[in-house]
Design an enzyme around this catalytic site. Structure first.
Site, PDB file in Angstrom:
ATOM      1  CB  SER A 194      20.368 -25.066 -41.018  1.00 53.81           C
ATOM      2  OG  SER A 194      18.973 -25.108 -41.238  1.00 53.81           O
ATOM      3  CG  HIS A 222      23.668 -24.412 -38.708  1.00 55.63           C
ATOM      4  ND1 HIS A 222      24.043 -25.734 -38.669  1.00 55.63           N
ATOM      5  CD2 HIS A 222      22.336 -24.382 -38.444  1.00 55.63           C
ATOM      6  CE1 HIS A 222      22.973 -26.484 -38.421  1.00 55.63           C
ATOM      7  NE2 HIS A 222      21.931 -25.677 -38.271  1.00 55.63           N
ATOM      8  CE  LYS A 253      22.371 -26.799 -35.171  1.00 59.90           C
ATOM      9  NZ  LYS A 253      21.289 -26.739 -34.167  1.00 59.90           N
TER      10      LYS A 253
END
Length: 407
Positions: A194, A222, A253
């Protein structure tokens, strides 16, 4: 005042002094993390307390722009009406609704795995996995730059712990040889790291795992939703979906941006986690609106990869323009674009100046990243326009020249 109480007050005062000294040290080092207050919904443009105009947002994990997508928002509203605000319970008592089971089934299908278990966060998913799966006769081999939640989760298990150098296959192989007497071995890595946006060498990791009889785990926070030709993640991008055994990821996310995490993998593992994983057994169920928002986000991605595919061109537009301007950008071809600065105070001051120019970014410094590796981490979203990206680059150029980062 009795002596015992007097001593108590003294202890509290001493503790306050210790804490204040620690806080002053953080401030003097330039690593203080202030929290800006957003007064609008999340999106490519936001309202920030103290700013009159809309601000371009380039530091959210809202990779696909789904946190404010009208269909995702409406799904949450509908679930609030039909399933309530929350369950007031953990899953095994009276906290499992039909929508929880449906989302788990959809996530298993999305990742092409046998089964799925939901958690309150991916931090909880990482905290709950290793202690259940691995015992004192086993070994876990972890990349040295893995996320803090992975590190904390591994600390909870009793397996032998071996750390290998970041994305170093030779060092990983040496650790596999060192641990050959173990009953089970699990290689643990972020799919995408990340802070730097670099992608784990999964084909090589899988080759070594098969050669030495190990399993492979990846954290896909991610990557889920936008990496790979169908947005399935790092294992999809690198063609090893059938060779990675366990995947942890987040709903907080790209998949709606609210909260929640999950584990997908072999059905016996998921069933065992339901029986023994402490964050699952002792945390309230995900609230129905969160479940519904994530479900709609997954449905949109299962139906089409168009949103995910739009990321590549926008990411390269930003990276190319910034490097041409003279900035050093970490990682490669990922929407995490770290603008490397080195100095913590510089990163913080530049981020503040960027906000004055209408761009919201945050400086990252120790202990979030190693000392002398301070940066401003820019994150590109599918919701950004080309004009948004160009305006962000122009603000960086003005600020970079002001502070002597570029000529």
């Amino acid at each position: 005042i009795p002596i015992s109480i007097s001593r108590g007050y003294g202890t509290v005062a001493e503790a306050r002094t210790v804490l204040e000294n620690e806080l002053n040290g953080i401030r003097s080092a330039g690593t203080w993390k202030a929290e800006r207050v957003i007064t609008s919904k999340q999106g490519p443009q936001i309202l920030v307390d103290g700013s009159r105009n809309r601000i371009l947002n380039f530091c959210a994990n809202n990779y696909l722009g789904l946190s404010s997508h009208p269909e995702v928002v409406q799904a949450g509203i509908d679930a609030l009406k039909t399933h309530g605000a929350g369950l007031s319970s953990v899953r095994f008592i009276c906290g499992t609704q039909d929508i929880h089971k449906n989302l788990e089934q959809q996530l298993a299908e999305f990742h092409q795995r046998e089964d799925c278990i939901l958690y309150a966060s991916c931090f909880d998913a990482n905290a709950g996995l290793f202690e259940v799966l691995l015992g004192p006769d086993d070994a876990v081999l972890s990349d040295e730059l893995n996320h803090a939640s992975i590190i904390d989760g591994i600390r909870l298990c009793r397996a032998k712990r071996l750390r290998y150098k970041h994305m170093d296959l030779s060092d990983l192989e040496s650790k596999l040889k060192e641990s050959q007497s173990s009953r089970m071995r699990l290689i643990v890595t972020d799919g995408v790291f990340s802070m730097d946006g670099d992608v784990a060498p999964l084909p090589g990791i899988c080759d070594l795992a098969e050669q030495y009889g190990a399993m492979v785990f990846i954290d896909e926070c991610h990557a889920t939703g936008f990496l790979g030709p169908r947005g399935r993640g790092t294992d999809d991008l690198l063609g090893v979906m059938d060779r990675v055994h366990i995947v942890n990821s987040t709903l907080g996310k790209a998949l709606g941006g609210a909260a929640g995490g999950y584990t997908v993998g072999p059905k016996p593992l998921i069933e065992l986690l339901r029986q023994r994983s402490r964050p699952y057994l002792f945390s309230n169920s995900l609230p129905p609106p969160v479940v519904a928002c994530a479900t709609r986000a997954v449905e949109l991605l299962l139906a089409s990869s168009e949103i995910a595919q739009s990321m590549t061109a926008k990411t390269m537009r930003f990276r190319d323009k910034m490097m041409n301007a003279g900035f050093t950008i970490g990682g490669s071809a990922h929407p995490i674009c770290p603008v490397m600065l080195g100095d913590a105070r510089l990163a913080s001051v530049m981020a503040d100046d960027m906000l004055k120019l209408g761009v919201y970014v945050i400086g990252f410094s120790y202990p979030v990243v190693p000392k002398d590796k301070a940066r401003i981490r820019v994150q590109i979203s599918a919701a950004h326009t080309d004009e948004d990206i160009d305006d962000c680059v122009e603000a960086f150029i003005q600020t970079g020249r002001k502070h002597g980062v570029i000529e």
